[in-house]
Design a protein around this motif. Sequence first.
Motif, PDB file in Angstrom:
ATOM      1  N   THR A  74       0.874  -1.169   0.000  1.00 35.29           N
ATOM      2  CA  THR A  74       0.000   0.000   0.000  1.00 35.29           C
ATOM      3  C   THR A  74       0.910   1.216   0.000  1.00 35.29           C
ATOM      4  N   ASN A  77       0.091   7.155  -1.187  1.00 40.64           N
ATOM      5  CA  ASN A  77      -1.042   7.830  -1.824  1.00 40.64           C
ATOM      6  C   ASN A  77      -2.321   6.971  -1.773  1.00 40.64           C
ATOM      7  N   GLY A  78      -2.252   5.799  -1.109  1.00 39.80           N
ATOM      8  CA  GLY A  78      -3.416   4.932  -0.941  1.00 39.80           C
ATOM      9  C   GLY A  78      -3.547   3.850  -1.988  1.00 39.80           C
ATOM     10  N   GLN A  79      -2.773   3.926  -3.037  1.00 40.75           N
ATOM     11  CA  GLN A  79      -2.841   2.930  -4.103  1.00 40.75           C
ATOM     12  C   GLN A  79      -2.213   1.621  -3.632  1.00 40.75           C
ATOM     13  N   ALA A  80      -2.803   0.499  -4.019  1.00 40.84           N
ATOM     14  CA  ALA A  80      -2.246  -0.822  -3.718  1.00 40.84           C
ATOM     15  C   ALA A  80      -1.619  -1.381  -4.990  1.00 40.84           C
ATOM     16  N   VAL A  81      -0.396  -1.903  -4.868  1.00 41.19           N
ATOM     17  CA  VAL A  81       0.292  -2.509  -6.009  1.00 41.19           C
ATOM     18  C   VAL A  81       0.825  -3.876  -5.601  1.00 41.19           C
TER      19      VAL A  81
END
Length: 104
Positions: A74, A77-81
């Motif tokens: 995570t 910026n809150g994005q999950a990759v």
Amino acid sequence: MSRTANAAVPGLLRAALLLLLLVTSCRHAAGAPVANELRCQCLQTLQRINPKLIQSVKVTVPGASCDQTEVVATLKNGQAVCLNPEAPPVKKIIEKMLNKDSSN
């Protein structure tokens, strides 16, 4: 052929096709692909990422729902990759995160 025999052929053919469809659909349902039952989150993975962008990392070991190890980062910026757990840079990130958690 007599008229009775000719009239019976289309009915017999229709019954045979219906039976074939039923057998095929039942067989397909019973032998559904395992892939539909798996719930892996990571379909594509990154080989590397800047560790400064990562807020947290979650490692999921293989189990009943997914047969592969998954690493989900995570970002701040809150994005999950998803990260490739076999990539050397990802292994370093996981190691640092584990060491950081164990020192607290």
